[in-house]
Write a protein that holds these residues in place. Structure first.
Motif, PDB file in Angstrom:
ATOM      1  N   PHE A 109       0.793  -1.137  -0.075  1.00  0.00           N
ATOM      2  CA  PHE A 109      -0.046  -0.034  -0.083  1.00  0.00           C
ATOM      3  C   PHE A 109       0.894   1.258  -0.009  1.00  0.00           C
ATOM      4  N   CYS A 110       1.824   1.282   0.783  1.00  0.00           N
ATOM      5  CA  CYS A 110       2.787   2.287   0.639  1.00  0.00           C
ATOM      6  C   CYS A 110       3.589   2.578  -0.433  1.00  0.00           C
ATOM      7  N   ILE A 111       3.882   1.484  -1.172  1.00  0.00           N
ATOM      8  CA  ILE A 111       4.499   1.467  -2.472  1.00  0.00           C
ATOM      9  C   ILE A 111       3.370   2.238  -3.515  1.00  0.00           C
ATOM     10  N   GLY A 112       2.088   1.694  -3.438  1.00  0.00           N
ATOM     11  CA  GLY A 112       1.325   2.299  -4.091  1.00  0.00           C
ATOM     12  C   GLY A 112       1.148   3.764  -3.980  1.00  0.00           C
ATOM     13  N   LEU A 113       1.004   4.292  -2.885  1.00  0.00           N
ATOM     14  CA  LEU A 113       0.950   5.758  -2.440  1.00  0.00           C
ATOM     15  C   LEU A 113       2.127   6.379  -3.355  1.00  0.00           C
ATOM     16  N   GLN A 114       3.375   5.797  -3.323  1.00  0.00           N
ATOM     17  CA  GLN A 114       4.570   6.403  -3.539  1.00  0.00           C
ATOM     18  C   GLN A 114       4.490   6.659  -5.265  1.00  0.00           C
ATOM     19  N   VAL A 115       4.101   5.467  -5.908  1.00  0.00           N
ATOM     20  CA  VAL A 115       4.163   5.652  -7.241  1.00  0.00           C
ATOM     21  C   VAL A 115       2.959   6.227  -7.861  1.00  0.00           C
ATOM     22  N   GLY A 116       1.834   6.080  -7.180  1.00  0.00           N
ATOM     23  CA  GLY A 116       0.531   6.549  -7.672  1.00  0.00           C
ATOM     24  C   GLY A 116       0.677   7.862  -8.386  1.00  0.00           C
ATOM     25  N   PRO A 117       1.210   8.910  -7.920  1.00  0.00           N
ATOM     26  CA  PRO A 117       1.209  10.405  -8.650  1.00  0.00           C
ATOM     27  C   PRO A 117       1.941  10.214  -9.921  1.00  0.00           C
ATOM     28  N   GLY A 118       2.920   9.370 -10.137  1.00  0.00           N
ATOM     29  CA  GLY A 118       3.630   9.316 -11.456  1.00  0.00           C
ATOM     30  C   GLY A 118       3.184   8.113 -12.276  1.00  0.00           C
ATOM     31  N   PHE A 119       2.327   7.377 -11.798  1.00  0.00           N
ATOM     32  CA  PHE A 119       1.885   6.154 -12.498  1.00  0.00           C
ATOM     33  C   PHE A 119       1.305   6.637 -13.968  1.00  0.00           C
ATOM     34  N   PHE A 120       0.355   7.535 -14.208  1.00  0.00           N
ATOM     35  CA  PHE A 120      -0.293   7.765 -15.272  1.00  0.00           C
ATOM     36  C   PHE A 120       0.622   8.764 -16.260  1.00  0.00           C
ATOM     37  N   GLU A 121       1.348   9.603 -15.540  1.00  0.00           N
ATOM     38  CA  GLU A 121       2.264  10.643 -16.227  1.00  0.00           C
ATOM     39  C   GLU A 121       3.319   9.809 -16.890  1.00  0.00           C
ATOM     40  N   SER A 122       3.634   8.534 -16.461  1.00  0.00           N
ATOM     41  CA  SER A 122       4.679   7.946 -16.940  1.00  0.00           C
ATOM     42  C   SER A 122       4.361   7.247 -18.368  1.00  0.00           C
ATOM     43  N   PHE A 123       3.272   7.382 -18.941  1.00  0.00           N
ATOM     44  CA  PHE A 123       2.722   7.068 -20.133  1.00  0.00           C
ATOM     45  C   PHE A 123       2.778   7.993 -21.084  1.00  0.00           C
ATOM     46  N   ARG A 124       2.998   9.345 -20.796  1.00  0.00           N
ATOM     47  CA  ARG A 124       3.028  10.505 -21.544  1.00  0.00           C
ATOM     48  C   ARG A 124       4.225  10.404 -22.664  1.00  0.00           C
ATOM     49  N   LYS A 125       4.128  11.187 -23.520  1.00  0.00           N
ATOM     50  CA  LYS A 125       5.013  11.330 -24.780  1.00  0.00           C
ATOM     51  C   LYS A 125       6.321  11.216 -24.094  1.00  0.00           C
ATOM     52  N   GLY A 126       7.284  10.242 -24.678  1.00  0.00           N
ATOM     53  CA  GLY A 126       8.770  10.285 -24.086  1.00  0.00           C
ATOM     54  C   GLY A 126       8.933   9.205 -23.258  1.00  0.00           C
ATOM     55  N   GLY A 127       7.772   8.628 -22.637  1.00  0.00           N
ATOM     56  CA  GLY A 127       7.878   7.246 -21.617  1.00  0.00           C
ATOM     57  C   GLY A 127       7.222   6.326 -22.226  1.00  0.00           C
ATOM     58  N   VAL A 128       6.407   6.205 -23.309  1.00  0.00           N
ATOM     59  CA  VAL A 128       5.981   5.148 -23.855  1.00  0.00           C
ATOM     60  C   VAL A 128       6.609   4.130 -24.334  1.00  0.00           C
ATOM     61  N   GLU A 129       7.884   4.670 -25.138  1.00  0.00           N
ATOM     62  CA  GLU A 129       8.751   3.331 -25.727  1.00  0.00           C
ATOM     63  C   GLU A 129       9.496   2.891 -24.390  1.00  0.00           C
ATOM     64  N   LEU A 130       9.983   3.645 -23.479  1.00  0.00           N
ATOM     65  CA  LEU A 130      10.642   3.055 -22.347  1.00  0.00           C
ATOM     66  C   LEU A 130       9.719   2.148 -21.476  1.00  0.00           C
ATOM     67  N   ASN A 131       8.562   2.383 -21.309  1.00  0.00           N
ATOM     68  CA  ASN A 131       7.665   1.500 -20.379  1.00  0.00           C
ATOM     69  C   ASN A 131       7.256   0.233 -21.447  1.00  0.00           C
TER      70      ASN A 131
END
Length: 566
Positions: A78-100
């Protein structure tokens, strides 16, 4: 002395249980700090301490061990989820799609290599071999949450109580996994003929091609009567643009304004803004005029300072660094951003969230303006938001208990005690403010809860696995687990790293960070940072880490339920 013997021997007493966990955790944490070749196993050594304790019969009631294991796992994920949550959806923006996509490919390859080892080296008629290899898989990729998810899913498959102690496979593969990740990353450098100096020069050139907006300083006279009686903060909100008013002439006197300075018709404002915003700002405030101000060279003599500012202003939630024009408008540079204990690169696409800590460099008065803009009221964040945490855990357990029946599945799929809280935590971390939930947790509070959950989980798993450790590892297939774990670690890194370099032309340092994030391995990130003077490894790491952590946990349950139950 009888009381001392009873303290260690009476397994059902509270004192015995607390003593057991205290000894295992303290020894594990202390031994985990010992470095060999500059690398340590960290808190994961608690697992090995637990295995030793269990092997020598220093254990507790199995029901209590199971409760501590599950409760620790829930806190941890749960604490990991709180940590990664704010950046989870932003990681799919332009520039991050290929890396993901590359990170996802590596995760899939990890699983395929595991199955290749299973069908090549193990007896497929033994129902315990595949679960043990799942434990080996998660040791090879140094992912403890995945181990917890797989272990929890096994309870729904092996209903007779004879659950495979997959922590033994994890323990065999983990040490070589840490070394293998770094070693394979270095090997990519030679396979693809990378020059570190050329990669550094490329990063410098890319940064030069992406400057901040050009600043423009203008002097305007307030002619808009609608502004009379409103302050500078409201003016910025009316414009919906970032501006800084450095000086103001009011009733013949020169003032240094603040955000609360009230405007009047006829005031003369010295404004700094982005060059592209000059025309709409002039149209809204009034005409440009010529006024003698203090010479700019006097301003340049003001001392430069560096200050860490905490984002506490809710209006900054979701704002993009590149659109804030800190360099051109506010005269400062944001050099570093820290979120929940993780240092992130201050890229123009970074989205601010309440609780972010930003390092700002500039003149004292300009830094103060940025602090006022971002909030910087640390006391607002000091109070722990216990209600939000346990509301999220409650929703996560309910969500994780919902069965999903699919054709051909031996049992109904459930996200369980790992997947349910993880997904809810990610959603709360990203969208909780929409429901008036204060989701921010101080870095120290998040780390404390997370580490307590992790050591409780590792100690419990180790103690339970210790009784059969000798038969399973030393007298059994221990060397096979070590060898298979090494293959699971290295092969996907070599394949994906080479593709990232030769096909997608990613910078080598970005690839290093991407690999470390895909394997959720901090030692690999530390090594990458030590070889690069810029922030490319941190960019790669933070871009793929949220999705990778989620997939590692979710895939563990899918493998167990789809294959181990057959």
């Amino acid at each position: 002395m009888e009381w001392l013997i009873n303290l260690f021997a009476t397994q059902d007493s509270v004192a015995h249980i607390v003593l057991l966990y205290a000894i295992v955790i303290s020894l594990g944490v202390l031994l985990g700090k010992v470095k060999i070749g500059g690398i340590s196993l960290g808190v994961t050594f608690v697992l090995f301490a637990g295995i030793v304790a269990g092997h020598f019969g220093f254990t507790a009631n199995s029901t209590i061990l199971s409760f501590m294991q599950d409760f620790g796992l829930i806190l941890f994920v749960f604490c990991i989820g709180l940590q990664v949550g704010p950046g989870f959806f932003e990681s799919f923006r332009k520039g991050g799609v290929e890396l993901n996509l590359l990170a996802t490919m590596a995760i899939v390859l990890n699983v395929l290599v595991m199955f290749g080892c299973y069908y090549t080296f193990f007896d497929t008629s033994n129902p315990y071999n595949l679960p043990m290899l799942v434990g080996t898989l998660y040791g090879a990729v140094t992912n403890t949450p995945g181990l917890g998810a797989a272990n929890e899913a096994l309870e729904s498959v092996f209903t007779d109580g004879n659950i495979p102690q997959i922590a033994n496979g994890y323990a065999c593969a983990y040490p070589l996994g840490v070394l293998g990740i770094i070693g394979a990353t270095i090997l990519i450098r030679y396979v693809t003929h990378v020059s570190l100096n050329e990669e550094e020069a490329q990063l410098e050139e890319q940064e030069a091609q992406n400057p901040h907006a050009k600043p423009c300083a203008i002097t305007l006279r307030v002619d808009n009567k609608a502004l009379s009686g409103h302050n500078l903060r409201e003016l910025s909100e009316f414009l919906n643009r970032d501006i800084v008013c450095t000086r103001i002439h009011h009733d013949g006197e020169l003032h240094t304004p603040t955000r609360d300075t009230v405007l009047s018709v006829g005031d003369e404002l010295r404004i700094v803004c982005a060059e592209s915003d000059v025309l709409p700002i002039k149209a809204f405030i009034g005409p440009e005029i010529e006024v003698e101000w203090r010479p700019d060279e006097d301003i340049d003599k003001e001392p430069m300072i560096a200050r860490r500012i905490v984002v506490t202003n809710p209006k900054m939630n979701g704002k993009t660094l590149g659109k804030m024009h800190f360099s051109s408008v506010y005269g400062v540079n944001v050099t570093r951003i820290n979120r929940n204990g993780m240092d992130l690169f201050a890229s123009r696409n970074h989205h601010f969230h309440v609780g972010d800590k930003i390092m700002v460099v500039g003149r004292a008065d300009n830094v103060e303006r940025v602090a006022d803009l971002m909030g910087d009221h640390i006391k607002l964040l000091d109070a722990p938001n216990i209600a939000t945490i346990f509301i999220g855990i409650m929703l996560g357990i309910i969500f994780g208990s919902i069965p999903f029946s699919l054709p051909g599945m031996p049992v109904a799929l459930k996200l369980g005690l790992a997947g349910g809280p993880l997904i809810i935590a990610i959603l709360i971390g990203r969208f909780g403010y929409c429901f008036k939930l204060v989701t921010y947790t101080t870095t120290s509070a998040n780390m404390m809860l997370r580490e307590i959950g992790l050591v409780l989980f590792l100690a419990s798993v180790g103690i339970k696995a210790g009784a059969g450790f000798w038969e399973t590892v030393v007298a059994g297939d221990g060397l096979k687990y070590v060898g298979c774990g090494f293959l699971i670690t290295v092969i996907p890194i070599l394949v994906v790293g080479t593709i990232a370099r030769l096909k997608y032309k990613f910078n080598y340092f970005t690839i290093m960070g991407m690999i470390a994030g895909t394997y959720t391995d901090p030692p690999a990130l530390a090594y990458a940072n030590s070889t690069c003077s810029r922030e490319a490894p941190a960019i790669g790491y933070s871009t793929v880490y949220p999705l990778s952590m989620f997939l590692r946990i979710f895939v563990a349950q899918l493998i167990v339920i789809f294959f181990c139950g057959i």
